[in-house]
Design a protein around this motif. Structure first.
Motif, PDB file in Angstrom:
ATOM      1  N   THR A 150       0.823  -1.213   0.000  1.00  0.00           N
ATOM      2  CA  THR A 150       0.000   0.000   0.000  1.00  0.00           C
ATOM      3  C   THR A 150       0.859   1.265   0.000  1.00  0.00           C
ATOM      4  O   THR A 150       0.417   2.312  -0.484  1.00  0.00           O
ATOM      5  CB  THR A 150      -0.946   0.012   1.214  1.00  0.00           C
ATOM      6  OG1 THR A 150      -0.197  -0.217   2.421  1.00  0.00           O
ATOM      7  CG2 THR A 150      -2.013  -1.053   1.081  1.00  0.00           C
ATOM      8  N   THR A 151       2.060   1.186   0.522  1.00  0.00           N
ATOM      9  CA  THR A 151       2.978   2.328   0.441  1.00  0.00           C
ATOM     10  C   THR A 151       3.417   2.556  -0.996  1.00  0.00           C
ATOM     11  O   THR A 151       3.498   3.706  -1.466  1.00  0.00           O
ATOM     12  CB  THR A 151       4.204   2.098   1.351  1.00  0.00           C
ATOM     13  OG1 THR A 151       3.770   1.817   2.682  1.00  0.00           O
ATOM     14  CG2 THR A 151       5.097   3.335   1.378  1.00  0.00           C
ATOM     15  N   PHE A 152       3.687   1.476  -1.718  1.00  0.00           N
ATOM     16  CA  PHE A 152       3.997   1.605  -3.144  1.00  0.00           C
ATOM     17  C   PHE A 152       2.831   2.229  -3.908  1.00  0.00           C
ATOM     18  O   PHE A 152       3.028   3.038  -4.824  1.00  0.00           O
ATOM     19  CB  PHE A 152       4.335   0.234  -3.747  1.00  0.00           C
ATOM     20  CG  PHE A 152       5.769  -0.173  -3.598  1.00  0.00           C
ATOM     21  CD1 PHE A 152       6.775   0.484  -4.314  1.00  0.00           C
ATOM     22  CD2 PHE A 152       6.140  -1.197  -2.752  1.00  0.00           C
ATOM     23  CE1 PHE A 152       8.105   0.127  -4.180  1.00  0.00           C
ATOM     24  CE2 PHE A 152       7.471  -1.574  -2.608  1.00  0.00           C
ATOM     25  CZ  PHE A 152       8.454  -0.915  -3.330  1.00  0.00           C
ATOM     26  N   ILE A 153       1.610   1.875  -3.534  1.00  0.00           N
ATOM     27  CA  ILE A 153       0.432   2.413  -4.216  1.00  0.00           C
ATOM     28  C   ILE A 153       0.368   3.930  -4.088  1.00  0.00           C
ATOM     29  O   ILE A 153       0.092   4.642  -5.072  1.00  0.00           O
ATOM     30  CB  ILE A 153      -0.850   1.766  -3.653  1.00  0.00           C
ATOM     31  CG1 ILE A 153      -0.964   0.321  -4.150  1.00  0.00           C
ATOM     32  CG2 ILE A 153      -2.097   2.564  -4.067  1.00  0.00           C
ATOM     33  CD1 ILE A 153      -2.105  -0.449  -3.532  1.00  0.00           C
ATOM     34  N   LEU A 154       0.635   4.462  -2.892  1.00  0.00           N
ATOM     35  CA  LEU A 154       0.589   5.909  -2.694  1.00  0.00           C
ATOM     36  C   LEU A 154       1.647   6.636  -3.514  1.00  0.00           C
ATOM     37  O   LEU A 154       1.514   7.829  -3.800  1.00  0.00           O
ATOM     38  CB  LEU A 154       0.764   6.245  -1.208  1.00  0.00           C
ATOM     39  CG  LEU A 154      -0.339   5.754  -0.272  1.00  0.00           C
ATOM     40  CD1 LEU A 154      -0.079   6.232   1.147  1.00  0.00           C
ATOM     41  CD2 LEU A 154      -1.706   6.229  -0.726  1.00  0.00           C
ATOM     42  N   ALA A 155       2.683   5.918  -3.899  1.00  0.00           N
ATOM     43  CA  ALA A 155       3.747   6.518  -4.710  1.00  0.00           C
ATOM     44  C   ALA A 155       3.402   6.550  -6.192  1.00  0.00           C
ATOM     45  O   ALA A 155       4.052   7.269  -6.961  1.00  0.00           O
ATOM     46  CB  ALA A 155       5.056   5.750  -4.510  1.00  0.00           C
ATOM     47  N   THR A 156       2.394   5.793  -6.602  1.00  0.00           N
ATOM     48  CA  THR A 156       2.167   5.593  -8.034  1.00  0.00           C
ATOM     49  C   THR A 156       0.837   6.110  -8.546  1.00  0.00           C
ATOM     50  O   THR A 156       0.596   6.086  -9.754  1.00  0.00           O
ATOM     51  CB  THR A 156       2.280   4.094  -8.381  1.00  0.00           C
ATOM     52  OG1 THR A 156       1.372   3.344  -7.578  1.00  0.00           O
ATOM     53  CG2 THR A 156       3.709   3.599  -8.137  1.00  0.00           C
ATOM     54  N   THR A 157      -0.064   6.570  -7.677  1.00  0.00           N
ATOM     55  CA  THR A 157      -1.358   7.052  -8.140  1.00  0.00           C
ATOM     56  C   THR A 157      -1.898   8.111  -7.192  1.00  0.00           C
ATOM     57  O   THR A 157      -1.507   8.169  -6.023  1.00  0.00           O
ATOM     58  CB  THR A 157      -2.381   5.899  -8.238  1.00  0.00           C
ATOM     59  OG1 THR A 157      -3.642   6.417  -8.709  1.00  0.00           O
ATOM     60  CG2 THR A 157      -2.597   5.241  -6.889  1.00  0.00           C
ATOM     61  N   THR A 158      -2.808   8.956  -7.701  1.00  0.00           N
ATOM     62  CA  THR A 158      -3.503   9.940  -6.859  1.00  0.00           C
ATOM     63  C   THR A 158      -5.013   9.733  -6.939  1.00  0.00           C
ATOM     64  O   THR A 158      -5.783  10.611  -6.549  1.00  0.00           O
ATOM     65  CB  THR A 158      -3.157  11.378  -7.298  1.00  0.00           C
ATOM     66  OG1 THR A 158      -3.482  11.542  -8.687  1.00  0.00           O
ATOM     67  CG2 THR A 158      -1.679  11.681  -7.073  1.00  0.00           C
ATOM     68  N   HIS A 159      -5.441   8.581  -7.442  1.00  0.00           N
ATOM     69  CA  HIS A 159      -6.864   8.281  -7.561  1.00  0.00           C
ATOM     70  C   HIS A 159      -7.472   8.178  -6.156  1.00  0.00           C
ATOM     71  O   HIS A 159      -7.023   7.372  -5.333  1.00  0.00           O
ATOM     72  CB  HIS A 159      -7.061   6.970  -8.320  1.00  0.00           C
ATOM     73  CG  HIS A 159      -8.467   6.751  -8.780  1.00  0.00           C
ATOM     74  ND1 HIS A 159      -9.486   6.412  -7.925  1.00  0.00           N
ATOM     75  CD2 HIS A 159      -9.028   6.842 -10.024  1.00  0.00           C
ATOM     76  CE1 HIS A 159     -10.619   6.289  -8.600  1.00  0.00           C
ATOM     77  NE2 HIS A 159     -10.369   6.546  -9.876  1.00  0.00           N
ATOM     78  N   GLU A 160      -8.508   8.981  -5.881  1.00  0.00           N
ATOM     79  CA  GLU A 160      -9.029   9.081  -4.526  1.00  0.00           C
ATOM     80  C   GLU A 160      -9.589   7.761  -4.007  1.00  0.00           C
ATOM     81  O   GLU A 160      -9.381   7.405  -2.845  1.00  0.00           O
ATOM     82  CB  GLU A 160     -10.102  10.177  -4.461  1.00  0.00           C
ATOM     83  CG  GLU A 160      -9.530  11.585  -4.587  1.00  0.00           C
ATOM     84  CD  GLU A 160     -10.556  12.656  -4.286  1.00  0.00           C
ATOM     85  OE1 GLU A 160     -11.751  12.310  -4.130  1.00  0.00           O
ATOM     86  OE2 GLU A 160     -10.175  13.835  -4.199  1.00  0.00           O
ATOM     87  N   VAL A 161     -10.316   7.031  -4.858  1.00  0.00           N
ATOM     88  CA  VAL A 161     -10.889   5.758  -4.424  1.00  0.00           C
ATOM     89  C   VAL A 161      -9.785   4.750  -4.100  1.00  0.00           C
ATOM     90  O   VAL A 161      -9.843   4.030  -3.094  1.00  0.00           O
ATOM     91  CB  VAL A 161     -11.846   5.185  -5.493  1.00  0.00           C
ATOM     92  CG1 VAL A 161     -12.338   3.793  -5.080  1.00  0.00           C
ATOM     93  CG2 VAL A 161     -13.021   6.121  -5.704  1.00  0.00           C
ATOM     94  N   VAL A 162      -8.751   4.721  -4.936  1.00  0.00           N
ATOM     95  CA  VAL A 162      -7.622   3.818  -4.700  1.00  0.00           C
ATOM     96  C   VAL A 162      -6.928   4.180  -3.391  1.00  0.00           C
ATOM     97  O   VAL A 162      -6.547   3.302  -2.603  1.00  0.00           O
ATOM     98  CB  VAL A 162      -6.631   3.860  -5.879  1.00  0.00           C
ATOM     99  CG1 VAL A 162      -5.391   3.019  -5.578  1.00  0.00           C
ATOM    100  CG2 VAL A 162      -7.300   3.367  -7.150  1.00  0.00           C
TER     101      VAL A 162
END
Length: 402
Positions: A101-113
């Motif tokens: 989930t830390t990697f996810i915050l680095a790769t997208t700004t989609h609010e739902v994600v």
């Protein structure tokens, strides 16, 4: 091991020994950096830059609350974990989820994600903190584990400091907040590998593990007060733990000082567990809990009373120097009261803590939007923490500590 002398070889071998107390404590600290640093407090460190670029204050409060909603769900799950094998499996799943989930915050700004990832990160954080701490407490080979658990919970201070310094390093070289998330993810991925390797039980212990039954007799009147007090501490922790940099930056003349206050939170937090746990060993856990909650109230009130830079930096020190120690004090006391089933009561009090953490950001952003400052949220939070401390003080003689 070419290039190392005998002492260095023994030291390294000791850190790879799954039954070494030093290795167990180091792995526990690494797990806290993964589960508390990356999955929770890195958000606070990076919040000012994300507010300036991507987030609104309201959505940041929602993100903080859903993170703790995930944490709350993990705390509830931890209460009913039955075997050592299940503890280890969920601990491993949780730490890996924190990394992903830390990697996810680095790769997208989609609010739902982001919303979904923060919920999942919260669940992973509970597995790393609650279940990981229970594994550490069970594996440590010593009679009195109070001081050792103080060392373990110093990992929360390290989690704040290390993730904050990584963020600062990325900004220093001209990077963005997204690149800071990426750097944090890479570092904690390595720490996860070590924690997963060390924090496990050997086959014989797994075979002998028995179901962790919930004995309702452990929930005495004092334990219920303990649970309520930890709920109020959840409020006390989450308001400053989510918004402290922005609180300081919002004060007249202090814009830009919020980051320094947050760094001091981590610095003060590292020795706080060890020092306060030693004090608890000498003067009693309940007495020290009351003192530290009182100091936290002072820290909550400082931004309401003054915009003096030194006092507000002191507020960061008081917060870091108390809330991390209070986690250790409550968790260790709960583990002691539960006897040979520490994960049950540790999970129960952490559930109450989690409820406070879900509620805190929601009323904070609502009150801040309505009144135009953080003062009302800080006053309400200080009142609740004071109530928890008073109840603990009034019942301090009920429990004869073991």
């Amino acid at each position: 091991m070419y290039g190392f002398n005998n002492k260095e070889k023994l030291f390294l071998m000791n850190l790879l020994d799954r039954n070494s107390n030093a290795a167990i404590l180091l792995a526990g600290i690494c797990a806290l950096i993964v589960g508390v640093g990356a999955a929770r407090f890195a958000f606070t460190s990076l919040l000012p830059s994300m507010l300036a670029d991507t987030l609104t204050l309201t959505f940041s409060g929602v993100l903080a609350s859903v993170n703790y909603l995930g944490y709350l769900s993990g705390s509830i799950v931890s209460i009913v974990i039955k075997t050592n094998h299940s503890k280890v499996r969920l601990f491993r799943i949780g730490t890996v989820l924190c990394v992903l989930t830390t990697f996810i915050l680095a790769t997208t700004t989609h609010e739902v994600v982001w919303l979904v990832s923060r919920v999942i990160a919260g669940f992973g954080s509970a597995m790393a903190l609650v279940v990981g701490s229970a594994i550490v407490m069970s594996k440590l080979n010593m009679t009195d584990k109070t001081k050792a658990m103080g060392i373990h919970f110093s990992g929360i201070g390290f989690s704040i400091l290390i993730t904050d310094l990584l963020s600062r390093l990325v900004f220093w070289v001209g990077g963005t907040w997204a690149q800071a998330w990426l750097a944090i993810a890479i570092v904690v991925a390595l720490m996860t590998c070590y924690s997963i390797y060390i924090l496990t039980f050997d086959d014989s212990k797994n075979q002998k593990s028995t179901a962790t039954a919930i004995d309702m007799r452990m929930f005495t009147g004092f334990v219920l007060i303990l649970i309520f007090a930890y709920f109020t501490e959840g409020l006390g922790m989450v308001v400053q733990g989510t918004f402290l940099p922005d609180i300081v930056n919002s004060l007249e003349g202090l814009q830009g000082f919020g980051g320094y206050a947050w760094t001091l939170v981590g610095v003060a937090g590292i020795p706080s567990c060890i020092l306060w746990m030693r004090a608890a060993h000498k003067y009693g856990s309940i007495n020290i809990i009351v003192v530290t909650m009182g100091l936290q109230v002072v820290g909550l009130l400082i931004p309401v009373i003054t915009n003096n830079v030194y006092f507000n930096l002191l507020a960061g020190i008081l917060f870091g120097g108390t809330f991390i120690a209070l986690v250790a004090l409550f968790m260790t006391l709960g583990g002691k009261l539960a006897g040979d089933k520490p994960v049950v009561l540790m999970g129960a009090i952490t559930t109450a803590y989690g409820i406070g953490q879900v509620a805190g950001p929601l009323y904070s952003v609502a009150l801040t939007d309505y009144f135009g400052s953080y003062n009302a949220a800080l006053l309400l939070t200080a009142t609740m923490v004071s109530l928890g401390a008073v109840l603990m003080f009034m019942n301090r003689n009920v429990l004869v500590e073991r």
